[in-house]
Scaffold this motif. Sequence first.
Motif, short mmCIF file in Angstrom:
data_model
loop_
_atom_site.label_atom_id
_atom_site.label_comp_id
_atom_site.label_asym_id
_atom_site.label_seq_id
_atom_site.Cartn_x
_atom_site.Cartn_y
_atom_site.Cartn_z
N ARG A 127 0.86 -1.18 0.00
CA ARG A 127 0.00 0.00 0.00
C ARG A 127 0.89 1.23 0.00
N GLN A 128 0.53 2.18 -0.82
CA GLN A 128 1.36 3.36 -1.01
C GLN A 128 1.66 4.12 0.28
N ASN A 129 0.66 4.30 1.12
CA ASN A 129 0.83 5.15 2.30
C ASN A 129 1.11 4.39 3.58
N ILE A 130 1.28 3.06 3.49
CA ILE A 130 1.53 2.27 4.70
C ILE A 130 2.88 1.58 4.56
N PRO A 131 3.81 1.89 5.47
CA PRO A 131 5.13 1.25 5.40
C PRO A 131 5.05 -0.21 5.85
N THR A 132 6.11 -0.94 5.62
CA THR A 132 6.23 -2.28 6.16
C THR A 132 7.50 -2.34 7.00
N SER A 133 7.57 -3.33 7.87
CA SER A 133 8.79 -3.53 8.67
C SER A 133 9.00 -5.02 8.83
N TRP A 134 10.19 -5.38 9.31
CA TRP A 134 10.59 -6.78 9.44
C TRP A 134 10.87 -7.11 10.90
N VAL A 135 10.44 -8.30 11.30
CA VAL A 135 10.64 -8.77 12.67
C VAL A 135 11.26 -10.17 12.60
N GLU A 136 12.23 -10.41 13.47
CA GLU A 136 12.72 -11.77 13.67
C GLU A 136 12.03 -12.29 14.92
N LEU A 137 11.29 -13.39 14.77
CA LEU A 137 10.46 -13.90 15.85
C LEU A 137 10.78 -15.37 16.08
N THR A 138 11.08 -15.72 17.34
CA THR A 138 11.35 -17.11 17.70
C THR A 138 10.31 -17.57 18.70
N ILE A 139 9.62 -18.67 18.34
CA ILE A 139 8.59 -19.23 19.21
C ILE A 139 8.96 -20.67 19.57
N SER A 140 8.37 -21.18 20.65
CA SER A 140 8.68 -22.55 21.08
C SER A 140 7.41 -23.40 21.18
N GLU A 141 6.43 -23.04 20.39
CA GLU A 141 5.19 -23.82 20.31
C GLU A 141 4.70 -23.70 18.87
N GLY A 142 3.63 -24.37 18.55
CA GLY A 142 3.19 -24.36 17.17
C GLY A 142 1.69 -24.40 17.02
N LYS A 143 1.01 -23.40 17.53
CA LYS A 143 -0.44 -23.31 17.34
C LYS A 143 -0.71 -23.00 15.86
N ASN A 144 -1.89 -23.35 15.41
CA ASN A 144 -2.25 -23.13 14.01
C ASN A 144 -2.11 -21.65 13.64
N ARG A 145 -1.33 -21.39 12.60
CA ARG A 145 -1.10 -20.03 12.06
C ARG A 145 -0.70 -19.04 13.16
N GLN A 146 0.07 -19.52 14.10
CA GLN A 146 0.38 -18.76 15.31
C GLN A 146 1.07 -17.44 15.04
N VAL A 147 2.11 -17.42 14.23
CA VAL A 147 2.86 -16.18 14.02
C VAL A 147 1.96 -15.13 13.39
N ARG A 148 1.18 -15.52 12.41
CA ARG A 148 0.27 -14.57 11.76
C ARG A 148 -0.75 -14.02 12.76
N ARG A 149 -1.29 -14.90 13.60
CA ARG A 149 -2.27 -14.45 14.59
C ARG A 149 -1.63 -13.55 15.65
N MET A 150 -0.38 -13.86 16.01
CA MET A 150 0.31 -13.04 17.02
C MET A 150 0.55 -11.62 16.50
N THR A 151 1.08 -11.50 15.28
CA THR A 151 1.38 -10.15 14.77
C THR A 151 0.09 -9.36 14.55
N ALA A 152 -0.97 -10.04 14.10
CA ALA A 152 -2.26 -9.35 13.92
C ALA A 152 -2.80 -8.88 15.27
N ALA A 153 -2.65 -9.71 16.31
CA ALA A 153 -3.17 -9.36 17.63
C ALA A 153 -2.49 -8.13 18.22
N VAL A 154 -1.24 -7.86 17.82
CA VAL A 154 -0.55 -6.67 18.33
C VAL A 154 -0.64 -5.51 17.34
N GLY A 155 -1.49 -5.66 16.31
CA GLY A 155 -1.78 -4.55 15.40
C GLY A 155 -0.91 -4.46 14.16
N PHE A 156 -0.15 -5.52 13.85
CA PHE A 156 0.74 -5.48 12.68
C PHE A 156 0.57 -6.78 11.88
#
Length: 185
Positions: A127-156
């Motif tokens: 999107r033209q007016n919305i920047p993106t950023s990169w995160v290195e994320l390490t988890i020790s469990e594996g819930k379904n689509r966990q990383v995607r749900r985690m970043t969405a839950a914190v607003g990103f």
Amino acid sequence: MSQILLFNKPFNVLCQFTDEEQYKGQRETLADYIQKPGFYAAGRLDRDSEGLLLLTNDGKLQHRISDPKHKLPKTYLVQVEGDIDSHALKQLQKGVKLKDGLTRPAKAKKVNPPKWLWARNPPIRERQNIPTSWVELTISEGKNRQVRRMTAAVGFPTLRLIRLSIGEFQINRLKPGESTLIEFD
């Protein structure tokens, strides 16, 4: 002899060797890349995610790698929508409340856009007016689509997700669709 195949799963490839009859021939599967009989995926990686997938010819090893009881850390490179801030990173580090419970604490840090990363086909939506950023994320469990749900839950929301490592195994310089074999006694 036990063997592990480190595979860089491309975007849009199913994490299985066969597809449902209704989609047969329409979607890529592991069979389009791996012609090693007797190898099975140790864990999963969503079709819309990329990166390291481990396969093995040893059932006990497959179970140990994929069993949540062993808590093998998994590290991801995540491109998110928006300029992620320290508050969101702290939330990820403490654990995020999802519909199926609180996640375990994660290691999370903002990183520079990776210069080594391959282009994705198709590219992410930008999107033209919305920047993106990169995160290195390490988890020790594996819930379904966990990383995607985690970043969405914190607003990103996640735009691109690449698994870099599982336990001691790393993707290193494997290009999408490439694999390398490791043998154990």
